[in-house]
Design a protein around this motif. Sequence first.
Motif, PDB file in Angstrom:
ATOM      1  N   ALA A  51     -15.248 -16.769   2.484  1.00  0.00           N
ATOM      2  CA  ALA A  51     -15.091 -16.213   3.829  1.00  0.00           C
ATOM      3  C   ALA A  51     -16.169 -15.173   4.116  1.00  0.00           C
ATOM      4  O   ALA A  51     -16.528 -14.378   3.255  1.00  0.00           O
ATOM      5  CB  ALA A  51     -13.713 -15.575   3.979  1.00  0.00           C
ATOM      6  N   GLU A  52     -16.680 -15.206   5.319  1.00  0.00           N
ATOM      7  CA  GLU A  52     -17.678 -14.210   5.746  1.00  0.00           C
ATOM      8  C   GLU A  52     -17.026 -12.899   6.164  1.00  0.00           C
ATOM      9  O   GLU A  52     -17.643 -11.849   6.087  1.00  0.00           O
ATOM     10  CB  GLU A  52     -18.504 -14.774   6.910  1.00  0.00           C
ATOM     11  N   GLU A  53     -15.778 -12.978   6.611  1.00  0.00           N
ATOM     12  CA  GLU A  53     -15.042 -11.787   7.033  1.00  0.00           C
ATOM     13  C   GLU A  53     -13.666 -11.797   6.374  1.00  0.00           C
ATOM     14  O   GLU A  53     -13.074 -12.854   6.175  1.00  0.00           O
ATOM     15  CB  GLU A  53     -14.894 -11.762   8.551  1.00  0.00           C
ATOM     16  N   LEU A  54     -13.168 -10.613   6.059  1.00  0.00           N
ATOM     17  CA  LEU A  54     -11.869 -10.469   5.429  1.00  0.00           C
ATOM     18  C   LEU A  54     -10.946  -9.665   6.345  1.00  0.00           C
ATOM     19  O   LEU A  54     -11.387  -8.673   6.932  1.00  0.00           O
ATOM     20  CB  LEU A  54     -12.006  -9.749   4.085  1.00  0.00           C
ATOM     21  N   PRO A  55      -9.686 -10.065   6.463  1.00  0.00           N
ATOM     22  CA  PRO A  55      -8.749  -9.292   7.276  1.00  0.00           C
ATOM     23  C   PRO A  55      -8.603  -7.869   6.734  1.00  0.00           C
ATOM     24  O   PRO A  55      -8.459  -7.668   5.524  1.00  0.00           O
ATOM     25  CB  PRO A  55      -7.439 -10.065   7.154  1.00  0.00           C
ATOM     26  N   ARG A  56      -8.646  -6.911   7.633  1.00  0.00           N
ATOM     27  CA  ARG A  56      -8.570  -5.501   7.228  1.00  0.00           C
ATOM     28  C   ARG A  56      -7.311  -5.199   6.426  1.00  0.00           C
ATOM     29  O   ARG A  56      -7.361  -4.493   5.427  1.00  0.00           O
ATOM     30  CB  ARG A  56      -8.647  -4.584   8.449  1.00  0.00           C
ATOM     31  N   TRP A  57      -6.167  -5.745   6.837  1.00  0.00           N
ATOM     32  CA  TRP A  57      -4.921  -5.431   6.131  1.00  0.00           C
ATOM     33  C   TRP A  57      -4.980  -5.905   4.679  1.00  0.00           C
ATOM     34  O   TRP A  57      -4.453  -5.227   3.802  1.00  0.00           O
ATOM     35  CB  TRP A  57      -3.695  -5.980   6.854  1.00  0.00           C
ATOM     36  N   LEU A  58      -5.649  -7.031   4.444  1.00  0.00           N
ATOM     37  CA  LEU A  58      -5.796  -7.500   3.070  1.00  0.00           C
ATOM     38  C   LEU A  58      -6.749  -6.592   2.291  1.00  0.00           C
ATOM     39  O   LEU A  58      -6.472  -6.224   1.144  1.00  0.00           O
ATOM     40  CB  LEU A  58      -6.327  -8.934   3.037  1.00  0.00           C
ATOM     41  N   ALA A  59      -7.860  -6.230   2.897  1.00  0.00           N
ATOM     42  CA  ALA A  59      -8.823  -5.348   2.234  1.00  0.00           C
ATOM     43  C   ALA A  59      -8.169  -4.008   1.888  1.00  0.00           C
ATOM     44  O   ALA A  59      -8.334  -3.491   0.771  1.00  0.00           O
ATOM     45  CB  ALA A  59     -10.046  -5.137   3.110  1.00  0.00           C
ATOM     46  N   GLU A  60      -7.415  -3.460   2.822  1.00  0.00           N
ATOM     47  CA  GLU A  60      -6.726  -2.194   2.549  1.00  0.00           C
ATOM     48  C   GLU A  60      -5.720  -2.352   1.419  1.00  0.00           C
ATOM     49  O   GLU A  60      -5.584  -1.479   0.559  1.00  0.00           O
ATOM     50  CB  GLU A  60      -6.032  -1.688   3.813  1.00  0.00           C
ATOM     51  N   GLY A  61      -5.015  -3.481   1.397  1.00  0.00           N
ATOM     52  CA  GLY A  61      -4.027  -3.725   0.352  1.00  0.00           C
ATOM     53  C   GLY A  61      -4.649  -3.859  -1.024  1.00  0.00           C
ATOM     54  O   GLY A  61      -4.167  -3.265  -1.991  1.00  0.00           O
ATOM     55  N   TYR A  62      -5.721  -4.642  -1.121  1.00  0.00           N
ATOM     56  CA  TYR A  62      -6.399  -4.780  -2.417  1.00  0.00           C
ATOM     57  C   TYR A  62      -6.924  -3.420  -2.887  1.00  0.00           C
ATOM     58  O   TYR A  62      -6.801  -3.072  -4.062  1.00  0.00           O
ATOM     59  CB  TYR A  62      -7.548  -5.791  -2.329  1.00  0.00           C
ATOM     60  N   TYR A  63      -7.504  -2.674  -1.976  1.00  0.00           N
ATOM     61  CA  TYR A  63      -8.022  -1.348  -2.334  1.00  0.00           C
ATOM     62  C   TYR A  63      -6.876  -0.443  -2.814  1.00  0.00           C
ATOM     63  O   TYR A  63      -6.998   0.249  -3.830  1.00  0.00           O
ATOM     64  CB  TYR A  63      -8.735  -0.725  -1.137  1.00  0.00           C
ATOM     65  N   HIS A  64      -5.785  -0.458  -2.085  1.00  0.00           N
ATOM     66  CA  HIS A  64      -4.623   0.354  -2.420  1.00  0.00           C
ATOM     67  C   HIS A  64      -4.121   0.020  -3.827  1.00  0.00           C
ATOM     68  O   HIS A  64      -3.889   0.912  -4.652  1.00  0.00           O
ATOM     69  CB  HIS A  64      -3.532   0.110  -1.372  1.00  0.00           C
ATOM     70  N   VAL A  65      -3.974  -1.265  -4.113  1.00  0.00           N
ATOM     71  CA  VAL A  65      -3.462  -1.685  -5.417  1.00  0.00           C
ATOM     72  C   VAL A  65      -4.396  -1.261  -6.538  1.00  0.00           C
ATOM     73  O   VAL A  65      -3.963  -0.698  -7.545  1.00  0.00           O
ATOM     74  CB  VAL A  65      -3.222  -3.216  -5.439  1.00  0.00           C
ATOM     75  N   VAL A  66      -5.690  -1.515  -6.366  1.00  0.00           N
ATOM     76  CA  VAL A  66      -6.634  -1.241  -7.462  1.00  0.00           C
ATOM     77  C   VAL A  66      -6.864   0.257  -7.682  1.00  0.00           C
ATOM     78  O   VAL A  66      -7.221   0.670  -8.784  1.00  0.00           O
ATOM     79  CB  VAL A  66      -7.968  -1.991  -7.251  1.00  0.00           C
ATOM     80  N   THR A  67      -6.624   1.066  -6.684  1.00  0.00           N
ATOM     81  CA  THR A  67      -6.806   2.512  -6.875  1.00  0.00           C
ATOM     82  C   THR A  67      -5.503   3.233  -7.210  1.00  0.00           C
ATOM     83  O   THR A  67      -5.508   4.141  -8.046  1.00  0.00           O
ATOM     84  CB  THR A  67      -7.446   3.172  -5.636  1.00  0.00           C
ATOM     85  N   ASP A  68      -4.399   2.829  -6.590  1.00  0.00           N
ATOM     86  CA  ASP A  68      -3.155   3.577  -6.767  1.00  0.00           C
ATOM     87  C   ASP A  68      -2.350   3.190  -8.003  1.00  0.00           C
ATOM     88  O   ASP A  68      -1.780   4.057  -8.658  1.00  0.00           O
ATOM     89  CB  ASP A  68      -2.277   3.465  -5.523  1.00  0.00           C
ATOM     90  N   VAL A  69      -2.284   1.912  -8.321  1.00  0.00           N
ATOM     91  CA  VAL A  69      -1.484   1.512  -9.486  1.00  0.00           C
ATOM     92  C   VAL A  69      -1.975   2.206 -10.759  1.00  0.00           C
ATOM     93  O   VAL A  69      -1.158   2.759 -11.507  1.00  0.00           O
ATOM     94  CB  VAL A  69      -1.426  -0.025  -9.639  1.00  0.00           C
ATOM     95  N   PRO A  70      -3.282   2.233 -11.026  1.00  0.00           N
ATOM     96  CA  PRO A  70      -3.724   2.955 -12.234  1.00  0.00           C
ATOM     97  C   PRO A  70      -3.370   4.445 -12.203  1.00  0.00           C
ATOM     98  O   PRO A  70      -2.965   5.004 -13.229  1.00  0.00           O
ATOM     99  CB  PRO A  70      -5.241   2.761 -12.242  1.00  0.00           C
ATOM    100  N   SER A  71      -3.493   5.080 -11.054  1.00  0.00           N
ATOM    101  CA  SER A  71      -3.186   6.513 -11.007  1.00  0.00           C
ATOM    102  C   SER A  71      -1.680   6.758 -11.121  1.00  0.00           C
ATOM    103  O   SER A  71      -1.262   7.727 -11.749  1.00  0.00           O
ATOM    104  CB  SER A  71      -3.761   7.161  -9.742  1.00  0.00           C
ATOM    105  N   TRP A  72      -0.859   5.906 -10.534  1.00  0.00           N
ATOM    106  CA  TRP A  72       0.598   6.069 -10.640  1.00  0.00           C
ATOM    107  C   TRP A  72       1.076   5.911 -12.073  1.00  0.00           C
ATOM    108  O   TRP A  72       2.024   6.567 -12.488  1.00  0.00           O
ATOM    109  CB  TRP A  72       1.331   5.056  -9.772  1.00  0.00           C
ATOM    110  N   THR A  73       0.442   5.033 -12.819  1.00  0.00           N
ATOM    111  CA  THR A  73       0.909   4.739 -14.178  1.00  0.00           C
ATOM    112  C   THR A  73       0.190   5.557 -15.253  1.00  0.00           C
ATOM    113  O   THR A  73       0.520   5.425 -16.428  1.00  0.00           O
ATOM    114  CB  THR A  73       0.749   3.240 -14.485  1.00  0.00           C
ATOM    115  N   ALA A  74      -0.759   6.370 -14.866  1.00  0.00           N
ATOM    116  CA  ALA A  74      -1.548   7.139 -15.839  1.00  0.00           C
ATOM    117  C   ALA A  74      -0.801   8.343 -16.405  1.00  0.00           C
ATOM    118  O   ALA A  74      -1.175   8.862 -17.449  1.00  0.00           O
ATOM    119  CB  ALA A  74      -2.860   7.601 -15.202  1.00  0.00           C
ATOM    120  N   HIS A  75       0.233   8.787 -15.740  1.00  0.00           N
ATOM    121  CA  HIS A  75       0.954   9.964 -16.206  1.00  0.00           C
ATOM    122  C   HIS A  75       1.555   9.687 -17.588  1.00  0.00           C
ATOM    123  O   HIS A  75       2.117   8.620 -17.825  1.00  0.00           O
ATOM    124  CB  HIS A  75       2.067  10.333 -15.222  1.00  0.00           C
ATOM    125  N   PRO A  76       1.427  10.630 -18.515  1.00  0.00           N
ATOM    126  CA  PRO A  76       1.928  10.393 -19.879  1.00  0.00           C
ATOM    127  C   PRO A  76       3.436  10.134 -19.944  1.00  0.00           C
ATOM    128  O   PRO A  76       3.917   9.519 -20.888  1.00  0.00           O
ATOM    129  CB  PRO A  76       1.556  11.664 -20.640  1.00  0.00           C
TER     130      PRO A  76
END
Length: 117
Positions: A51-76
């Motif tokens: 695809a030449e263009e990606l839906p914004r809601w999908l891009a935001e979701g992928y970004y959210h998952v890849v940045t937030d899941v690691p930080s949420w689970t990093a706490h000891p």
Amino acid sequence: MDLALKTLEREFRSEPGSFLLGLRSDLVWDRGAFSKLEKAMRTVCEHLQDAEELPRWLAEGYYHVVTDVPSWTAHPNFPRPEPEEYYNACIERLADLADWFFRGDHAYMEPHTWSEL
């Protein structure tokens, strides 16, 4: 693809029963729910890789998952009933999927078989 998009819409909105809501609010890593999320993300990557263009809601979701899941689970004190290697592999998989989604190609040589997590 429609089912994968519906799954991601539900996940990215953190609707009741979603992996992301359980992870964030209850500190529960639901292995089955993660698998469902990961497979939906992979299916969407496969279908949109040219695809030449990606839906914004999908891009935001992928970004959210890849940045937030690691930080949420990093706490000891985050509960980890599975071996540490499992969580590391899952976080790496999310990063690989986000990379694939945004670049249009994954980093693996074909033929590639995605292992089950």
